[in-house]
Write a protein that holds these residues in place. Structure first.
Motif, PDB file in Angstrom:
ATOM      1  N   MET A   1      -9.678   6.819   7.950  1.00  0.00           N
ATOM      2  CA  MET A   1     -11.054   7.826   8.444  1.00  0.00           C
ATOM      3  C   MET A   1     -12.141   7.235   7.581  1.00  0.00           C
ATOM      4  O   MET A   1     -13.315   7.168   7.872  1.00  0.00           O
ATOM      5  CB  MET A   1     -10.529   9.121   8.014  1.00  0.00           C
ATOM      6  CG  MET A   1      -9.643   9.900   9.068  1.00  0.00           C
ATOM      7  SD  MET A   1     -10.668  10.221  10.560  1.00  0.00           S
ATOM      8  CE  MET A   1     -11.715  11.476  10.108  1.00  0.00           C
ATOM      9  N   PHE A   2     -11.788   6.984   6.206  1.00  0.00           N
ATOM     10  CA  PHE A   2     -13.012   6.652   5.371  1.00  0.00           C
ATOM     11  C   PHE A   2     -13.174   5.155   4.683  1.00  0.00           C
ATOM     12  O   PHE A   2     -13.984   4.925   4.205  1.00  0.00           O
ATOM     13  CB  PHE A   2     -12.687   7.445   3.995  1.00  0.00           C
ATOM     14  CG  PHE A   2     -12.536   8.879   4.407  1.00  0.00           C
ATOM     15  CD1 PHE A   2     -13.848   9.705   4.632  1.00  0.00           C
ATOM     16  CD2 PHE A   2     -11.377   9.779   4.356  1.00  0.00           C
ATOM     17  CE1 PHE A   2     -13.703  10.869   4.748  1.00  0.00           C
ATOM     18  CE2 PHE A   2     -11.354  11.273   4.642  1.00  0.00           C
ATOM     19  CZ  PHE A   2     -12.521  11.707   4.780  1.00  0.00           C
TER      20      PHE A   2
ATOM     21  N   VAL B   1      -1.288   9.449   4.472  1.00  0.00           N
ATOM     22  CA  VAL B   1      -2.155   8.446   3.762  1.00  0.00           C
ATOM     23  C   VAL B   1      -2.853   7.380   4.883  1.00  0.00           C
ATOM     24  O   VAL B   1      -4.113   7.128   4.311  1.00  0.00           O
ATOM     25  CB  VAL B   1      -1.206   7.646   2.769  1.00  0.00           C
ATOM     26  CG1 VAL B   1      -1.830   6.574   2.110  1.00  0.00           C
ATOM     27  CG2 VAL B   1      -0.647   8.774   1.726  1.00  0.00           C
ATOM     28  N   SER B   2      -2.298   7.105   5.696  1.00  0.00           N
ATOM     29  CA  SER B   2      -2.902   5.896   6.615  1.00  0.00           C
ATOM     30  C   SER B   2      -3.998   6.455   7.356  1.00  0.00           C
ATOM     31  O   SER B   2      -5.018   5.971   7.474  1.00  0.00           O
ATOM     32  CB  SER B   2      -1.624   5.464   7.442  1.00  0.00           C
ATOM     33  OG  SER B   2      -0.812   4.844   7.199  1.00  0.00           O
ATOM     34  N   TRP B   3      -3.887   7.861   7.646  1.00  0.00           N
ATOM     35  CA  TRP B   3      -4.889   8.344   8.567  1.00  0.00           C
ATOM     36  C   TRP B   3      -6.093   8.845   7.657  1.00  0.00           C
ATOM     37  O   TRP B   3      -7.206   8.297   7.932  1.00  0.00           O
ATOM     38  CB  TRP B   3      -4.373   9.756   9.197  1.00  0.00           C
ATOM     39  CG  TRP B   3      -5.505  10.573   9.757  1.00  0.00           C
ATOM     40  CD1 TRP B   3      -5.991  10.414  10.966  1.00  0.00           C
ATOM     41  CD2 TRP B   3      -6.210  11.874   9.089  1.00  0.00           C
ATOM     42  NE1 TRP B   3      -6.977  11.153  11.335  1.00  0.00           N
ATOM     43  CE2 TRP B   3      -7.060  12.258  10.232  1.00  0.00           C
ATOM     44  CE3 TRP B   3      -6.053  12.537   8.070  1.00  0.00           C
ATOM     45  CZ2 TRP B   3      -7.981  13.253  10.165  1.00  0.00           C
ATOM     46  CZ3 TRP B   3      -7.043  13.602   7.939  1.00  0.00           C
ATOM     47  CH2 TRP B   3      -7.689  14.180   8.693  1.00  0.00           C
TER      48      TRP B   3
END
Length: 257
Positions: free
Chosen positions: A178-179, A172-174
């Motif tokens: 990213m967005f 979720v953190s990644w």
């Protein structure tokens, strides 16, 4: 809630008690070859083979990085292919004799590249992470061997639940980072970030006990010979995870000096 999964392979039923039914189906006049059963010695040997393969490919990418070549492509490619092979093995454990060596080679590319990146920024960090990983492995093995830590169903459930929680948090953190402009709390070198790294290392170390238990149970239940590769692969996955987390923790501590 009882979680059945016992490692980064997550929920698979490969280590089920099938040997009894297998032996009962053999005709009395048939000679049973017990060399086709999973053994502890065989699993240890295969773990060593995987480790040597991983080290060999890691050294290649390490050499590339420190001779001026860009190791980014083999590093990223190794991580992707390694993950792909793990997913296949989780659903097709009988293919482990082929998938496990492939995983070790490709994961070695990733390990070599990521190690070179960290070493460039923090000289000496790799040998520290390697030492910490092996010391943790030895301590956990000793605690398990002498029954100081017993792997109960409750122990498994807690460790697996924590592992799944960590994996979900990382994913979720990644995605958010990213967005969006979101910066995960485990980034940076804050005390909170360091605390999270310590917690993750503890959970990764506890997964070693699950690996030891799974291998021991597989030998007792006379699992098929290919499960030696499957068990060795699971152990390597945990060790790689542990090593990466030690790299992250040591880099945070070094950046605070």
């Amino acid at each position: 809630m009882n979680f059945k999964s016992k490692n980064p392979f997550l929920n698979n039923k490969s280590f089920s008690a099938t040997s009894a039914s297998k032996n009962s189906e053999v005709h009395n006049a048939t000679l049973i070859d017990y060399n086709q059963d999973m053994s502890l010695a065989g699993t240890i040997n295969k773990t060593l083979v995987l480790f040597l393969l991983l080290m060999a490919s890691a050294i290649v990418v390490w050499w590339m990085a420190f001779t001026g070549m860009n190791p980014l492509v083999p590093t990223i490619g190794g991580a992707i292919v390694g993950l792909f092979l793990v997913v296949i093995a989780a659903f097709k454990p009988h293919l482990s004799p082929y998938l496990a060596p492939g995983y070790a080679l490709f994961e070695g590319l990733f390990i070599g590249g990521i190690s070179a990146i960290f070493e460039t920024q923090y000289p000496g960090i790799v040998i520290q992470a390697v030492g910490a990983t092996f010391v943790t492995f030895a301590v956990c093995l000793g605690l398990y061997k002498y029954k100081i830590v017993k792997v109960t169903e409750q122990f498994k459930s807690v460790v697996v639940a924590a592992t799944l929680a960590i994996a979900t948090y990382y994913l979720v953190s990644w995605l958010f980072s990213m967005f969006t402009s979101f910066v995960p709390v485990h980034y940076g070198n804050s005390l909170m970030s360091i605390g999270i790294s310590v917690f993750v290392i503890v959970i990764a170390a506890l997964n070693l006990f699950l690996d030891f238990d799974r291998i021991e149970k597989g030998v007792e239940q006379k699992m098929p010979k290919y499960m030696e590769w499957f068990g060795a692969m699971g152990l390597m996955i945990t060790l790689v995870w542990l090593y990466i987390e030690f790299l992250r923790l040591l880099s945070k501590l070094s950046s605070r000096k």
